[in-house]
Every structure is written in structure tokens, then in C-alpha cells.
Design a protein around this motif. Sequence first.
Motif, PDB file in Angstrom:
ATOM      1  N   PRO A 139       0.832  -1.214   0.000  1.00  0.00           N
ATOM      2  CA  PRO A 139       0.000   0.000   0.000  1.00  0.00           C
ATOM      3  C   PRO A 139       0.864   1.262   0.000  1.00  0.00           C
ATOM      4  CG  PRO A 139      -0.715  -1.570   1.693  1.00  0.00           C
ATOM      5  CD  PRO A 139       0.600  -2.043   1.193  1.00  0.00           C
ATOM      6  N   ASP A 140       0.365   2.291  -0.691  1.00  0.00           N
ATOM      7  CA  ASP A 140       1.018   3.603  -0.731  1.00  0.00           C
ATOM      8  C   ASP A 140       2.452   3.522  -1.259  1.00  0.00           C
ATOM      9  OD1 ASP A 140      -1.274   4.787   0.334  1.00  0.00           O
ATOM     10  OD2 ASP A 140      -0.591   4.466   2.389  1.00  0.00           O
ATOM     11  N   LEU A 141       2.706   2.601  -2.176  1.00  0.00           N
ATOM     12  CA  LEU A 141       4.040   2.446  -2.744  1.00  0.00           C
ATOM     13  C   LEU A 141       4.368   3.638  -3.645  1.00  0.00           C
ATOM     14  CD1 LEU A 141       6.510   0.568  -3.050  1.00  0.00           C
ATOM     15  CD2 LEU A 141       5.327  -0.482  -5.010  1.00  0.00           C
ATOM     16  N   PHE A 142       5.423   4.375  -3.314  1.00  0.00           N
ATOM     17  CA  PHE A 142       5.874   5.562  -4.057  1.00  0.00           C
ATOM     18  C   PHE A 142       4.831   6.680  -4.069  1.00  0.00           C
ATOM     19  CE2 PHE A 142       7.955   2.022  -6.584  1.00  0.00           C
ATOM     20  CZ  PHE A 142       9.129   2.059  -5.829  1.00  0.00           C
ATOM     21  N   GLY A 143       3.897   6.654  -3.131  1.00  0.00           N
ATOM     22  CA  GLY A 143       2.910   7.728  -3.058  1.00  0.00           C
ATOM     23  C   GLY A 143       1.615   7.253  -2.428  1.00  0.00           C
ATOM     24  N   LYS A 144       0.946   8.153  -1.732  1.00  0.00           N
ATOM     25  CA  LYS A 144      -0.300   7.817  -1.050  1.00  0.00           C
ATOM     26  C   LYS A 144      -1.379   7.413  -2.052  1.00  0.00           C
ATOM     27  CE  LYS A 144      -3.542   9.546   2.435  1.00  0.00           C
ATOM     28  NZ  LYS A 144      -3.340   8.362   3.267  1.00  0.00           N
ATOM     29  N   GLY A 145      -2.051   6.301  -1.769  1.00  0.00           N
ATOM     30  CA  GLY A 145      -3.117   5.813  -2.629  1.00  0.00           C
ATOM     31  C   GLY A 145      -2.665   4.832  -3.682  1.00  0.00           C
ATOM     32  N   ASN A 146      -1.359   4.729  -3.907  1.00  0.00           N
ATOM     33  CA  ASN A 146      -0.849   3.772  -4.876  1.00  0.00           C
ATOM     34  C   ASN A 146      -0.851   2.368  -4.277  1.00  0.00           C
ATOM     35  OD1 ASN A 146      -0.390   5.986  -6.534  1.00  0.00           O
ATOM     36  ND2 ASN A 146       1.764   6.153  -5.964  1.00  0.00           N
ATOM     37  N   LEU A 147      -0.648   1.365  -5.131  1.00  0.00           N
ATOM     38  CA  LEU A 147      -0.654  -0.021  -4.661  1.00  0.00           C
ATOM     39  C   LEU A 147       0.200  -0.883  -5.575  1.00  0.00           C
ATOM     40  CD1 LEU A 147      -1.831  -2.315  -2.832  1.00  0.00           C
ATOM     41  CD2 LEU A 147      -3.647  -2.548  -4.551  1.00  0.00           C
ATOM     42  N   GLY A 148       1.116  -1.608  -4.981  1.00  0.00           N
ATOM     43  CA  GLY A 148       1.880  -2.606  -5.708  1.00  0.00           C
ATOM     44  C   GLY A 148       1.494  -3.987  -5.232  1.00  0.00           C
ATOM     45  N   GLY A 149       1.658  -4.988  -6.083  1.00  0.00           N
ATOM     46  CA  GLY A 149       1.296  -6.339  -5.690  1.00  0.00           C
ATOM     47  C   GLY A 149       2.080  -7.393  -6.440  1.00  0.00           C
ATOM     48  N   ILE A 150       2.404  -8.489  -5.733  1.00  0.00           N
ATOM     49  CA  ILE A 150       3.022  -9.666  -6.324  1.00  0.00           C
ATOM     50  C   ILE A 150       2.232 -10.882  -5.862  1.00  0.00           C
ATOM     51  CG2 ILE A 150       5.100 -11.088  -6.483  1.00  0.00           C
ATOM     52  CD1 ILE A 150       6.746  -8.601  -5.858  1.00  0.00           C
ATOM     53  N   TYR A 151       1.737 -11.674  -6.822  1.00  0.00           N
ATOM     54  CA  TYR A 151       0.913 -12.840  -6.526  1.00  0.00           C
ATOM     55  C   TYR A 151       1.507 -14.060  -7.220  1.00  0.00           C
ATOM     56  CZ  TYR A 151      -2.786  -9.943  -4.502  1.00  0.00           C
ATOM     57  OH  TYR A 151      -3.505  -9.097  -3.702  1.00  0.00           O
ATOM     58  N   VAL A 152       1.651 -15.150  -6.478  1.00  0.00           N
ATOM     59  CA  VAL A 152       2.160 -16.406  -7.020  1.00  0.00           C
ATOM     60  C   VAL A 152       1.274 -17.534  -6.516  1.00  0.00           C
ATOM     61  CG1 VAL A 152       4.120 -17.991  -7.154  1.00  0.00           C
ATOM     62  CG2 VAL A 152       4.535 -15.519  -7.016  1.00  0.00           C
ATOM     63  N   GLY A 153       0.828 -18.402  -7.424  1.00  0.00           N
ATOM     64  CA  GLY A 153      -0.024 -19.493  -6.975  1.00  0.00           C
ATOM     65  C   GLY A 153      -0.337 -20.507  -8.049  1.00  0.00           C
ATOM     66  N   GLN A 154      -1.130 -21.477  -7.658  1.00  0.00           N
ATOM     67  CA  GLN A 154      -1.584 -22.541  -8.561  1.00  0.00           C
ATOM     68  C   GLN A 154      -3.092 -22.444  -8.722  1.00  0.00           C
ATOM     69  OE1 GLN A 154      -1.022 -26.974  -7.589  1.00  0.00           O
ATOM     70  NE2 GLN A 154      -3.248 -26.658  -7.597  1.00  0.00           N
ATOM     71  N   PRO A 155      -3.579 -22.219  -9.942  1.00  0.00           N
ATOM     72  CA  PRO A 155      -5.029 -22.233 -10.170  1.00  0.00           C
ATOM     73  C   PRO A 155      -5.595 -23.627  -9.889  1.00  0.00           C
ATOM     74  CG  PRO A 155      -3.855 -21.213 -12.004  1.00  0.00           C
ATOM     75  CD  PRO A 155      -2.826 -21.870 -11.142  1.00  0.00           C
ATOM     76  N   PRO A 156      -6.924 -23.749  -9.744  1.00  0.00           N
ATOM     77  CA  PRO A 156      -7.524 -25.055  -9.454  1.00  0.00           C
ATOM     78  C   PRO A 156      -7.025 -26.144 -10.407  1.00  0.00           C
ATOM     79  CG  PRO A 156      -9.173 -23.343  -9.276  1.00  0.00           C
ATOM     80  CD  PRO A 156      -7.941 -22.681  -9.806  1.00  0.00           C
ATOM     81  N   LYS A 157      -6.623 -27.248  -9.829  1.00  0.00           N
ATOM     82  CA  LYS A 157      -6.063 -28.363 -10.595  1.00  0.00           C
ATOM     83  C   LYS A 157      -6.743 -29.664 -10.170  1.00  0.00           C
ATOM     84  CE  LYS A 157      -1.865 -31.178 -10.916  1.00  0.00           C
ATOM     85  NZ  LYS A 157      -0.462 -31.340 -10.463  1.00  0.00           N
ATOM     86  N   ILE A 158      -7.156 -30.473 -11.154  1.00  0.00           N
ATOM     87  CA  ILE A 158      -7.707 -31.795 -10.850  1.00  0.00           C
ATOM     88  C   ILE A 158      -6.549 -32.682 -10.413  1.00  0.00           C
ATOM     89  CG2 ILE A 158      -8.879 -33.820 -11.765  1.00  0.00           C
ATOM     90  CD1 ILE A 158     -10.328 -31.978 -13.728  1.00  0.00           C
ATOM     91  N   THR A 159      -6.510 -32.999  -9.140  1.00  0.00           N
ATOM     92  CA  THR A 159      -5.445 -33.861  -8.613  1.00  0.00           C
ATOM     93  C   THR A 159      -5.822 -35.324  -8.681  1.00  0.00           C
ATOM     94  OG1 THR A 159      -6.333 -33.584  -6.372  1.00  0.00           O
ATOM     95  CG2 THR A 159      -4.609 -32.048  -7.078  1.00  0.00           C
ATOM     96  N   SER A 160      -7.129 -35.612  -8.669  1.00  0.00           N
ATOM     97  CA  SER A 160      -7.595 -36.994  -8.747  1.00  0.00           C
ATOM     98  C   SER A 160      -9.008 -36.999  -9.308  1.00  0.00           C
ATOM     99  CB  SER A 160      -7.572 -37.643  -7.357  1.00  0.00           C
ATOM    100  OG  SER A 160      -8.171 -38.925  -7.393  1.00  0.00           O
ATOM    101  N   SER A 161      -9.273 -37.931 -10.243  1.00  0.00           N
ATOM    102  CA  SER A 161     -10.618 -38.078 -10.796  1.00  0.00           C
ATOM    103  C   SER A 161     -10.912 -39.556 -10.975  1.00  0.00           C
ATOM    104  CB  SER A 161     -10.727 -37.343 -12.139  1.00  0.00           C
ATOM    105  OG  SER A 161     -12.046 -37.375 -12.632  1.00  0.00           O
ATOM    106  N   THR A 162     -11.877 -40.065 -10.204  1.00  0.00           N
ATOM    107  CA  THR A 162     -12.235 -41.488 -10.248  1.00  0.00           C
ATOM    108  C   THR A 162     -13.699 -41.674 -10.643  1.00  0.00           C
ATOM    109  OG1 THR A 162     -12.758 -41.480  -7.887  1.00  0.00           O
ATOM    110  CG2 THR A 162     -10.507 -42.055  -8.508  1.00  0.00           C
ATOM    111  N   LEU A 163     -14.200 -40.738 -11.460  1.00  0.00           N
ATOM    112  CA  LEU A 163     -15.575 -40.847 -11.935  1.00  0.00           C
ATOM    113  C   LEU A 163     -15.697 -42.044 -12.885  1.00  0.00           C
ATOM    114  CD1 LEU A 163     -16.190 -37.073 -12.694  1.00  0.00           C
ATOM    115  CD2 LEU A 163     -16.867 -38.331 -10.638  1.00  0.00           C
ATOM    116  N   PRO A 164     -16.917 -42.454 -13.228  1.00  0.00           N
ATOM    117  CA  PRO A 164     -17.070 -43.548 -14.188  1.00  0.00           C
ATOM    118  C   PRO A 164     -16.335 -43.245 -15.489  1.00  0.00           C
ATOM    119  CG  PRO A 164     -19.150 -43.107 -13.108  1.00  0.00           C
ATOM    120  CD  PRO A 164     -18.209 -42.013 -12.686  1.00  0.00           C
ATOM    121  N   VAL A 165     -15.880 -44.271 -16.154  1.00  0.00           N
ATOM    122  CA  VAL A 165     -15.142 -44.116 -17.407  1.00  0.00           C
ATOM    123  C   VAL A 165     -15.928 -43.261 -18.388  1.00  0.00           C
ATOM    124  CG1 VAL A 165     -14.198 -45.351 -19.409  1.00  0.00           C
ATOM    125  CG2 VAL A 165     -13.950 -46.322 -17.108  1.00  0.00           C
TER     126      VAL A 165
END
Length: 560
Positions: free
Chosen positions: A465-491
Motif C-alpha cells: 500500500p502507498d508504494l511511491f505515493g499515497k493511494g498507490n498499490l503494488g502487488g506480487i501474486y504467485v499461486g496454482q489455479p484449481p487443478k484436478i489432482t484426482s478423478s475417479t468418476l465412471p469411465v
Amino acid sequence: MTCPDLVASRAQKTIALFFFAFTIVCGFSSSALADSQIDQIPLQIDSLEPALTEGQSLDNGMTQVTAVSQLGDVQPTDWAFQALQGLVERYGCIAGYPNKTYRGNRSLTRYEFATGLNACLDSVNKLIAASTSNSVKQTDLETLKKLQEQFAAELSTLGGRIDSLTTRTTTLEKNQFSTTTKINGFSVFGVQGRSDNRADRNPRDGQRDTDDPGTQFNVINQNYISLTTQFSPRDYLYMAIWNQKGSGDPRLTNDGRLGYDSGEFELYLSDLNYHLLVGDKLAIVVGTEGVYTSLAFRGPNRVESSFTGPLSYFAQRNPILNIGFGRGGVGLDWQIAKRASLQAFYSTSIPGFFPNSLGGKGHNTGGVQLALTPTNAVDVALYYINDYSPDGALISYTGDDQLTAIDSNTGTSKPLQTNAVGATVNWQLNPRLTLGGWFGYTNSRIPGESGRVETTNYAVYLNFPDLFGKGNLGGIYVGQPPKITSSTLPVGNNVPDALNTGTGQSGGQPGTTTHIEAFYRWQLNDNISITPGLILILQPGHTRNSDAIVVGALRTTFAF
């Protein structure tokens, strides 16, 4: 001029304490103040108002004086000078205005006279209590006693009027409210594009054989206008309309989808809901439009917003909080303790009424969240979502949100019943740095059939917040979007194998997508911000052999 002459002319414009001074000096008894004469004075207190400056009152607008010379508009040649001097020096019960004036020519009412009399009685009583009664003449005490008896009714009535006025003022403060409607809105102009890349897709066989159709630069304009009509301090109606021109579509996957890119659609009513505060700790919302998770739940990440927060849809919030994307429903927000609250909601989407690009048709979704603030710097949210999807899609718009394979012959897929749990933590390390993250898990099944399909997602982030000035905003985001880790539904129903040129056998995704995002919001003024940013997607579509995707975006937001 004799004392009787002065009494006969007391309709002259003088203040209450002057009459009292004159009465003592002349030695009058109460009989001299005949009712027929006193009744000539208007019985109203409105005449006080012109003499008071804005913000003053009789209690705090006048100050005690210790010498008549302090009063700039009282001269030694005035016929009442000696009377006033006696009251100041002997009894200390003459008050002047803050500008050191006495205003002795103002009109007088019986109630003002009673008020001044009461003030001098209090002063005399203090002198007696302080054992200085020698300075109080017996004749004056007798006169005061008679005056007190004469004006007992007025003093009592004045007290009643003050009590009545206080009651009326309190009632007005509680009930004085007029229905108001406030208009707010956002207009977003985004310029974005993706790098050239090829994907291992259709079929997923280790060969990069599919060009990304969304690599060209394009412009998106999204407009959102809301009207908040407040009926009382405890309830309001919220309505909003929304539209978008231009789109980043088509795309091969949801990876890199921007938060302000919902697909092109015409103007439609996106929100229509009523909010009511029941008691001091419980609020409810009910509506036909816009009742869904992100509205009903308190978000620990204070900067989540597709208009002014992170650029991507994934970085807005935990993707399981987008499941269902309902329309009408009901929700509640209950402050169960000082640092704990409980939110819950149920929403449904009616088929045929929602823009096709936004999904949610036929979904029934419910959820509950426990929001905790263990310290002033830490926010924690624990949540559970239950959703019924008629077509096997969760409508989370990120990663794997289609969890049952689409039949190539019929173009349809099986429905799903989903249970999802997750948590978000937001820790403000200092005013200029916030650390946060989330984790989400879903477990879904086809009603009446065996097997499960599971997904996970996570992210960590830093906000500046307030990076290099009031009201500004910097952000860094790292992650994994939803991933099917296991699927045992009918063929035939398992998405990972169906994408691998298989027959929909059991199994999870072969790769893992990683989302890396950096942005900087420059707040030009209260109404305009510009946000450039870059998004890097590794192994898009959870496919090992696909090229990385680089998304560049420049978002300009106008708020009003």
C-alpha cells in the motif's frame, strides 16, 4: 427617574439579570411585580436566538465577569451601572457574552428573568455555604425569597420546557432521515495482449500443435453503475447495471484471464438486493440479482477488486469463492463476538436469464464463512461452499472449472454435487507491507454414481500500500489455479484422460500450472488510476509441454 417609574417601564429591552439588579437596588417586594405588568412580556424563548452567535448556547455562550468595566457596552453614566456593579462585586452573578458585551437593551421574557434569578440564587447559596454570609444583606435575602416564591411557577415550567425540548431533540435525532439515492460507478478501459505461444492441446499428446487464438492486442471497456437507495440508517436497496464491449476471448484455457474481462455482453441488471440491519449485530440481504459469495462474505484481502485491485481473475480471491456465481438469494452477516463474525448465504441461478459468457445457469449454491481477527494486524477467513452444477462446471473462471468430460456426441456433461473448503489469511506486517495467502479444496461427485473428482488451489501474495505515493498499490501474486489432482468418476467422465486422447479413464492432470503476477496501481487522483502489470503462466492448462504464456495489461479506471 424613580424606582416605581422604572418598574412601570420594565417592558423596555433589558435582560433578566438587569431586572434582578434593579429589584434589589430599589428594594422592591414581589408585589411590585404585578402579574398584569409581567404578562406584557412575551412568553417565548425564541427572542434569545438573535443575540447568540452560531454554535453558542445560554450555558456556554456567556462567561462570568469580575468587574463591570469588563463589559464594553456598559458605561458609568448608564442609569443601571450601580445596580450591575453591586451584583458583580457582591454576588458575582452577572455574565457577559464572549465578546465582552452585556447587551442590556435586549427584550426580556418571564422565563429569562426566572433563569437569571435562579443563577443569582445559586451564587448567594454558594456564598452562604462558604461562610461569607456577612456579605449578604438580610433585606436582600428576604427580597430573593419573595422573588423565588413569585417565580416558582416559571422556574418549574422552564424546567419542564427544557425537559420537553430535550426529549423532542432526541426524538428528532433518532428519526430525522430522508430517503436518499447515491450513484457510484466504475468505467474500465483495458489494453491487453498475450505473447505468441503454442499449446499441447486437442489432442494432448506431447506435441505443441495448437496456436493460442488470443495473442493479439485488444481493448476492453467495462462499465458498472450502482444506485444505493437508503430508506433509513438501518436499511438500503442496492441496484447496479453492467456491460462490456470487447473481450480477450477466445482462449484455450482460463489461465491468464483478466478480472475485468467477463466476455462481451450488452447492458443488463447485475444487482438488485435489499440490505437490513436487524439489531446491532445482525445484517441480512435478500435479492433477485447479485447475491453470491463475494457479496455475502467479508474478504480478508482488503484490495480485492477487478476495478482497482490485482489484474487477473485468479488473484482476486480464492477461486472456490466464485463457485456457482449465483444470482438471487438470501444472506446474513452476524457479529458473534468482538473479533469474530459469521456469514452465510444461499443463491440460485435461473436458466435462460444470465448472459451466456458469465455462466451460472441452473446452479444452486450455499456457503458459510467464519471471519476472525485474532489481532489488529491479522485477518483469517475459514469457509465452506456447497454447489449443485447441472453441467459439471463450477463457474470459478480459473484453472480446472469443468470437472466432468463433455460427451462429443451429445455436447453435454454430467451434473456434479460439490463440497469445497478453504481458508484465507491476511497479515499486515506494517502499514506499507501485507503478506497473505489462501488454500482451497473441492470434492465433487455425480449424483447417483460412484467416484470422486478433487481439485486444489493455492496462492501467496504481497501487497504494498502507498508504494511511491499515497493511494498507490503494488502487488506480487504467485499461486496454482484449481487443478484436478484426482478423478475417479465412471469411465468417459474424467477430464484429464479425455484431454490425453483417452477414453476418460481415472487420473489427475499431468502438469501443474504456476501463476506469477506483478502489478502497480498509480492513483492519479481520487477518481482515476492507471494499472500496468505482467502475468506469467507456466505450464498453462496443467500441461507440461505447452509454451508459457505472458500477458501484458494496462488498465485505466475511472471512479465516480
